[in-house]
Design a protein around this motif. Structure first.
Motif, PDB file in Angstrom:
ATOM      1  N   PHE A   1       0.794  -1.225   0.000  1.00 22.64           N
ATOM      2  CA  PHE A   1       0.000   0.000   0.000  1.00 22.64           C
ATOM      3  C   PHE A   1       0.825   1.274   0.000  1.00 22.64           C
ATOM      4  CE2 PHE A   1      -2.536  -3.237   2.383  1.00 22.64           C
ATOM      5  CZ  PHE A   1      -3.422  -3.509   1.352  1.00 22.64           C
ATOM      6  N   ASP A   2       1.751   1.395   0.938  1.00 20.20           N
ATOM      7  CA  ASP A   2       2.377   2.697   1.132  1.00 20.20           C
ATOM      8  C   ASP A   2       3.814   2.769   0.656  1.00 20.20           C
ATOM      9  OD1 ASP A   2       0.121   3.526   2.404  1.00 20.20           O
ATOM     10  OD2 ASP A   2       0.809   2.764   4.332  1.00 20.20           O
ATOM     11  N   ARG A   3       4.416   1.633   0.483  1.00 18.93           N
ATOM     12  CA  ARG A   3       5.846   1.698   0.226  1.00 18.93           C
ATOM     13  C   ARG A   3       6.122   1.331  -1.226  1.00 18.93           C
ATOM     14  NH1 ARG A   3       7.185  -3.729   0.598  1.00 18.93           N
ATOM     15  NH2 ARG A   3       5.567  -4.919   1.631  1.00 18.93           N
ATOM     16  N   ASP A   4       7.343   1.622  -1.633  1.00 18.22           N
ATOM     17  CA  ASP A   4       7.739   1.247  -2.976  1.00 18.22           C
ATOM     18  C   ASP A   4       7.724  -0.270  -3.072  1.00 18.22           C
ATOM     19  OD1 ASP A   4       8.141   3.829  -3.604  1.00 18.22           O
ATOM     20  OD2 ASP A   4      10.261   3.828  -3.051  1.00 18.22           O
ATOM     21  N   PRO A   5       7.464  -0.783  -4.269  1.00 21.50           N
ATOM     22  CA  PRO A   5       7.474  -2.231  -4.420  1.00 21.50           C
ATOM     23  C   PRO A   5       8.824  -2.816  -3.982  1.00 21.50           C
ATOM     24  CG  PRO A   5       7.054  -1.127  -6.515  1.00 21.50           C
ATOM     25  CD  PRO A   5       7.181  -0.068  -5.495  1.00 21.50           C
ATOM     26  N   VAL A   6       8.761  -3.928  -3.292  1.00 22.60           N
ATOM     27  CA  VAL A   6       9.990  -4.622  -2.899  1.00 22.60           C
ATOM     28  C   VAL A   6      10.009  -5.919  -3.689  1.00 22.60           C
ATOM     29  CG1 VAL A   6      11.231  -5.703  -1.000  1.00 22.60           C
ATOM     30  CG2 VAL A   6       9.858  -3.656  -0.587  1.00 22.60           C
TER      31      VAL A   6
ATOM     32  N   ARG B   1      -6.479  -3.855  -4.416  1.00 22.27           N
ATOM     33  CA  ARG B   1      -5.479  -3.097  -3.660  1.00 22.27           C
ATOM     34  C   ARG B   1      -6.095  -1.794  -3.166  1.00 22.27           C
ATOM     35  NH1 ARG B   1      -1.522  -3.023  -7.655  1.00 22.27           N
ATOM     36  NH2 ARG B   1      -1.064  -5.213  -7.349  1.00 22.27           N
ATOM     37  N   ARG B   2      -6.834  -1.123  -4.054  1.00 24.10           N
ATOM     38  CA  ARG B   2      -7.483   0.143  -3.665  1.00 24.10           C
ATOM     39  C   ARG B   2      -8.488  -0.090  -2.539  1.00 24.10           C
ATOM     40  NH1 ARG B   2      -7.696   1.386  -9.170  1.00 24.10           N
ATOM     41  NH2 ARG B   2      -9.825   0.616  -9.328  1.00 24.10           N
ATOM     42  N   GLU B   3      -9.287  -1.140  -2.696  1.00 22.66           N
ATOM     43  CA  GLU B   3     -10.343  -1.405  -1.715  1.00 22.66           C
ATOM     44  C   GLU B   3      -9.741  -1.816  -0.365  1.00 22.66           C
ATOM     45  OE1 GLU B   3     -13.455  -0.723  -1.884  1.00 22.66           O
ATOM     46  OE2 GLU B   3     -13.849  -1.565   0.107  1.00 22.66           O
ATOM     47  N   TYR B   4      -8.757  -2.694  -0.402  1.00 20.67           N
ATOM     48  CA  TYR B   4      -8.151  -3.143   0.862  1.00 20.67           C
ATOM     49  C   TYR B   4      -7.458  -1.986   1.571  1.00 20.67           C
ATOM     50  CZ  TYR B   4      -8.971  -8.023  -0.513  1.00 20.67           C
ATOM     51  OH  TYR B   4      -9.551  -9.219  -0.865  1.00 20.67           O
TER      52      TYR B   4
ATOM     53  N   SER C   1       1.942  -1.771   6.065  1.00 23.02           N
ATOM     54  CA  SER C   1       2.303  -1.279   4.738  1.00 23.02           C
ATOM     55  C   SER C   1       1.887  -2.246   3.623  1.00 23.02           C
ATOM     56  CB  SER C   1       3.812  -1.036   4.660  1.00 23.02           C
ATOM     57  OG  SER C   1       4.492  -2.248   4.898  1.00 23.02           O
ATOM     58  N   ALA C   2       1.482  -3.441   3.998  1.00 23.66           N
ATOM     59  CA  ALA C   2       1.119  -4.427   2.976  1.00 23.66           C
ATOM     60  C   ALA C   2       0.190  -5.473   3.589  1.00 23.66           C
ATOM     61  CB  ALA C   2       2.386  -5.106   2.443  1.00 23.66           C
ATOM     62  N   GLY C   3      -0.347  -6.323   2.712  1.00 27.73           N
ATOM     63  CA  GLY C   3      -1.076  -7.496   3.193  1.00 27.73           C
ATOM     64  C   GLY C   3      -2.530  -7.256   3.518  1.00 27.73           C
ATOM     65  N   LEU C   4      -3.122  -8.252   4.171  1.00 22.19           N
ATOM     66  CA  LEU C   4      -4.547  -8.225   4.461  1.00 22.19           C
ATOM     67  C   LEU C   4      -4.822  -8.207   5.960  1.00 22.19           C
ATOM     68  CD1 LEU C   4      -5.727 -10.890   1.827  1.00 22.19           C
ATOM     69  CD2 LEU C   4      -5.465  -8.420   1.552  1.00 22.19           C
ATOM     70  N   HIS C   5      -3.767  -8.048   6.754  1.00 19.17           N
ATOM     71  CA  HIS C   5      -3.960  -8.011   8.200  1.00 19.17           C
ATOM     72  C   HIS C   5      -3.052  -6.961   8.817  1.00 19.17           C
ATOM     73  CE1 HIS C   5      -0.260 -10.505   8.137  1.00 19.17           C
ATOM     74  NE2 HIS C   5      -0.030  -9.947   9.319  1.00 19.17           N
ATOM     75  N   LEU C   6      -3.383  -6.527  10.003  1.00 19.95           N
ATOM     76  CA  LEU C   6      -2.444  -5.697  10.764  1.00 19.95           C
ATOM     77  C   LEU C   6      -2.060  -6.450  12.032  1.00 19.95           C
ATOM     78  CD1 LEU C   6      -4.165  -4.462  13.300  1.00 19.95           C
ATOM     79  CD2 LEU C   6      -4.931  -2.801  11.609  1.00 19.95           C
ATOM     80  N   TYR C   7      -0.972  -5.994  12.625  1.00 23.19           N
ATOM     81  CA  TYR C   7      -0.448  -6.622  13.829  1.00 23.19           C
ATOM     82  C   TYR C   7      -0.583  -5.605  14.947  1.00 23.19           C
ATOM     83  CZ  TYR C   7       2.934  -9.096  16.790  1.00 23.19           C
ATOM     84  OH  TYR C   7       3.557  -9.770  17.804  1.00 23.19           O
ATOM     85  N   ALA C   8      -1.117  -6.020  16.079  1.00 26.46           N
ATOM     86  CA  ALA C   8      -1.323  -5.076  17.175  1.00 26.46           C
ATOM     87  C   ALA C   8      -0.722  -5.649  18.444  1.00 26.46           C
ATOM     88  CB  ALA C   8      -2.813  -4.820  17.370  1.00 26.46           C
ATOM     89  N   VAL C   9      -0.021  -4.799  19.175  1.00 22.30           N
ATOM     90  CA  VAL C   9       0.537  -5.239  20.464  1.00 22.30           C
ATOM     91  C   VAL C   9       0.014  -4.313  21.548  1.00 22.30           C
ATOM     92  CG1 VAL C   9       2.630  -6.469  19.817  1.00 22.30           C
ATOM     93  CG2 VAL C   9       2.659  -4.014  19.815  1.00 22.30           C
ATOM     94  N   PRO C  10      -0.370  -4.922  22.695  1.00 19.15           N
ATOM     95  CA  PRO C  10      -0.828  -4.087  23.793  1.00 19.15           C
ATOM     96  C   PRO C  10       0.314  -3.171  24.216  1.00 19.15           C
ATOM     97  CG  PRO C  10      -1.180  -6.424  24.243  1.00 19.15           C
ATOM     98  CD  PRO C  10      -0.354  -6.345  23.011  1.00 19.15           C
ATOM     99  N   ASP C  11       0.010  -1.891  24.353  1.00 23.82           N
ATOM    100  CA  ASP C  11       1.024  -0.911  24.737  1.00 23.82           C
ATOM    101  C   ASP C  11       1.404  -1.135  26.198  1.00 23.82           C
ATOM    102  OD1 ASP C  11       2.514   1.291  25.249  1.00 23.82           O
ATOM    103  OD2 ASP C  11       1.135   2.694  24.307  1.00 23.82           O
ATOM    104  N   ALA C  12       2.707  -1.307  26.453  1.00 21.66           N
ATOM    105  CA  ALA C  12       3.145  -1.634  27.815  1.00 21.66           C
ATOM    106  C   ALA C  12       3.269  -0.398  28.701  1.00 21.66           C
ATOM    107  CB  ALA C  12       4.480  -2.345  27.761  1.00 21.66           C
TER     108      ALA C  12
END
Ligand SMILES: Cc1ncc(COP(=O)(O)O)c(C=O)c1O
Length: 472
Positions: free
Chosen positions: A280-285, A361-364, A388-399
Motif C-alpha cells: 500500500f504505502d511503500r515502494d514495491p519490494v 489493492r485500492r479497496e483493501y 504497509s502491505a497485506g490483508l492483516h495488521l499486527y497489534a501489540v498491547p502498549d506496555a
C-alpha cells in the motif's frame, strides 16, 4: 421467494441490524435452508413499510458474514455453507462470537472474487482447449500456466525465473511440504529448518509432518535476525515481503545478509510470498528469489489474490529442486486439475488478473485505513504495526502505564483477551505466539484481518471491540 416472516420493532431503531438478526436467526434455526431465495430488497422493503436502503444494508451485512450469497441476475440466497448444517467452528473458538468477516485474518474478500472474469476464462478454455489437453498432463503443471507465471513473477516480483523452474501445486502449503520432503529424501533425514519467531502457528503441523526439526529465529524491526540463524540449518522459511504475523518488511541490509548466508552455508531460503500482491504505502519490494535464484525457492499462490478454495499455487525453484518436486507430484498424485490451470493462464494473459489486483489493492487500502483509524480512536493503547502491505495488521498491547486519570485501571489487557474481544465484536483476529506456539510462549500480539471488513462496518465493530475490552 414471495414471502418472509420477519418481526421488526420500528420504535427501537437500528432497523437494518434488526432485519439482519431476524434473517440470521432464521438461517441458524433452519427455518431458511441453504440455497433458499430471499425476497428482492424492493419487495421486502415494501412488505415491511421501510426504505429499500435499510433492507439493502441488512443484506449486505449478511453477505459479508457469509450467511447470504448475492449474484447478479440470480438474486439473494442463503449461502450453501450457512445454517444448521454449516461446518463446525474452527477449534479453539467455542463459546466466542463467530468472526463475521472471515475465519482467517489473512483471507481475502471472497465476495469480491472476480466471478465474471473467471467464468469468461473457463468459457474460453472450454471453447478452445483441444481434447488431448484434457488427458493426464505434465505433473509439474501445464506449460501455458508455467509460461505465464514465469513472465508474471519476473514483471511483478522481479523474480529470475524460467517456465522450467516453475511447478504448479495445490497451494503454497503443498509447495513447502514437497520441498521439505525432497530435502529430507536427499539427506536421508528430516531437514533442519529455521523458522521466524513469531511465525504462523497454522503451518507448524505441515512443516513437522515432513520430519523437519524446527529452530526458531527471532524477528526484530528489520525482519529475521540473520546472525542468529543456526549453524547446520538446511533451510530457512521466511516471509520477507510482509512477515507473518508482525508485518515487518525485511530490510535491504537483511535481504543481502540472508542471500550471503545462503551462499556461504549452502542452505536454501524458502520464500513464502503469501500476500505480496497487496502493498500500500511503500515502494514495491522485489522478491528475494531475484537476488539469489540459485538458493531461493519462491512460493506463491492465488489464495490471497483470488480465493484459497481454488487451491492453486506454485513454486519457482532452482532446477534440481524443481525436478524433484515435479517428480514427487508425479509419484504422489499425478498433478493438479488442468482446466483451472488453463483458466488462470488465460486470466493472467488477458490482463484480468492484474486489473482485479489493482481494484482490490485500492479497496483493501480503504479498509485498512478505516480499521487503523478506528483502532487509534477507540483503543489508543494498542500499538498497530505492519500495515504497509497485506490483508492483516499486527497489534501489540502498549506496555506504557496508562496516565489518563479516569481510565480506571493500569492494566493493559493481554493479547489473548484483546483477540477474544475482537472476535466477539465480529472481527477476524487471532493471537501471535512466540517460541513456535509452545505452552510457555505467551501471546505477544494479535493479528486482525481487514480484507472482509466493509468500510461502513469498521467503526461499529471496533467500538464493540473496545466495549468488550472494557467489560471483560
Ligand atoms: C503466511 C502464510 N503462508 C502460507 C499460507 C498458505 O497458502 P496456500 O493457501 O497457498 O497454501 C497462508 C495462508 O493463509 C499464510 O497465511
Amino acid at each position: 421467494m414471495g414471502d418472509l416472516h420477519l418481526v421488526v420493532d420500528r420504535s427501537a431503531g437500528g432497523l437494518a441490524a434488526q432485519i439482519a438478526r431476524e434473517v440470521r436467526d432464521a438461517v441458524r434455526s433452519g427455518r431458511l435452508g441453504p440455497g433458499a431465495r430471499l425476497p428482492a430488497t424492493r419487495d421486502l422493503a415494501r412488505d415491511l413499510g421501510l426504505s429499500r436502503g435499510v433492507v439493502v444494508e441488512a443484506y449486505e451485512q449478511l453477505v459479508a458474514e457469509g450467511v447470504l450469497e448475492s449474484r447478479t441476475g440470480a438474486g439473494t440466497r442463503v449461502a450453501t455453507g450457512a445454517g444448521r448444517h454449516a461446518a463446525e467452528e474452527p477449534a479453539g473458538r467455542e463459546g466466542e462470537g463467530r468472526p463475521h468477516y472471515g475465519h482467517r485474518p489473512t483471507s481475502p474478500d471472497l465476495g469480491a472474487f472476480p466471478r465474471q472474469a473467471w467464468l469468461a476464462a473457463v468459457r474460453h478454455v472450454l471453447a478452445t482447449l483441444p481434447n488431448d489437453a484434457l488427458d493426464y498432463s505434465d505433473p509439474g503443471g501445464v506449460p501455458a500456466l508455467r509460461r505465464e507465471l514465469a513472465a508474471y513473477l519476473g514483471r511483478v516480483r522481479a523474480a529470475d525465473v524460467t517456465p522450467e523452474d516453475v511447478v504448479i501445486l495445490t497451494g503454497m502449503a503443498q509447495g513447502l511440504s514437497l520441498v521439505l520432503h525432497a530435502l529430507a529424501r536427499e539427506r536421508g533425514r528430516g531437514a533442519v529448518l529455521a523458522v521466524e519467531d513469531p511465525t504462523s502457528a497454522r503451518q507448524l503441523p505441515l512443516l513437522r509432518r515432513t520430519g523437519a526439526r524446527l529452530v526458531p529465529v527471532p524477528v526484530d524491526g528489520e525482519g529475521i535476525v540473520v546472525e542468529d540463524l543456526p549453524a547446520g540449518a538446511d533451510a530457512v522459511l521466511v516471509t520477507p515481503a510482509h512477515q507473518y504475523p508482525t508485518g515487518v518488511v525485511l530490510s535491504p541490509r537483511r535481504r543481502a545478509a540472508l542471500a550471503d548466508w545462503a551462499a556461504r552455508t549452502g542452505a536454501l531460503v524458502l520464500e513464502d510470498d503469501y500476500d505480496a500482491e497487496f502493498r500500500f504505502d511503500r515502494d514495491p519490494v522485489g522478491c528475494l528469489q531475484g537476488l539469489a535464484p540459485g538458493r531461493v525457492v519462491l512460493a506463491g499462490s492465488v489464495s490471497k489474490a483470488l480465493a484459497p478454495g481454488l487451491r492453486l499455487g506454485w513454486i519457482a525453484a532452482p532446477p534440481g529442486l524443481a525436478r524433484a518436486v515435479r517428480l514427487a507430484r508425479e509419484e504422489f498424485d499425478l498433478g493438479s486439475p488442468v482446466i483451472e490451470q488453463y483458466a488462470l493462464a488465460h486470466l493472467i494473459a488477458s490482463g484480468a488478473y492484474d486489473r482485479h489486483l489493482r481494484r482490490m489493492r485500492r479497496e483493501y487500502r480503504r479498509r485498512r485505513d478505516a480499521l487503523v483509524g478506528a483502532l487509534a480512536e477507540h483503543l489508543p493503547r494498542l500499538a498497530v504495526r505492519g500495515i504497509s502491505a497485506g490483508l492483516h495488521l499486527y497489534a501489540v498491547p502498549d506496555a506504557v502505564p496508562d496516565t489518563v486519570p479516569d481510565a480506571g485501571t493500569d492494566m493493559v489487557p493481554d493479547a489473548s483477551a484483546l483477540a477474544a474481544a475482537a472476535r466477539a465484536a465480529g472481527l477476524s483476529a487471532e493471537v501471535a505466539t512466540p517460541a513456535l506456539g509452545t505452552a510457555e510462549g505467551r501471546p505477544v500480539g494479535l493479528v486482525i484481518g481487514f480484507a472482509r471488513l466493509p468500510v461502513h462496518r469498521v467503526r461499529e465493530a471496533v467500538r464493540a471491540m473496545a466495549e468488550e475490552v472494557r467489560t471483560r
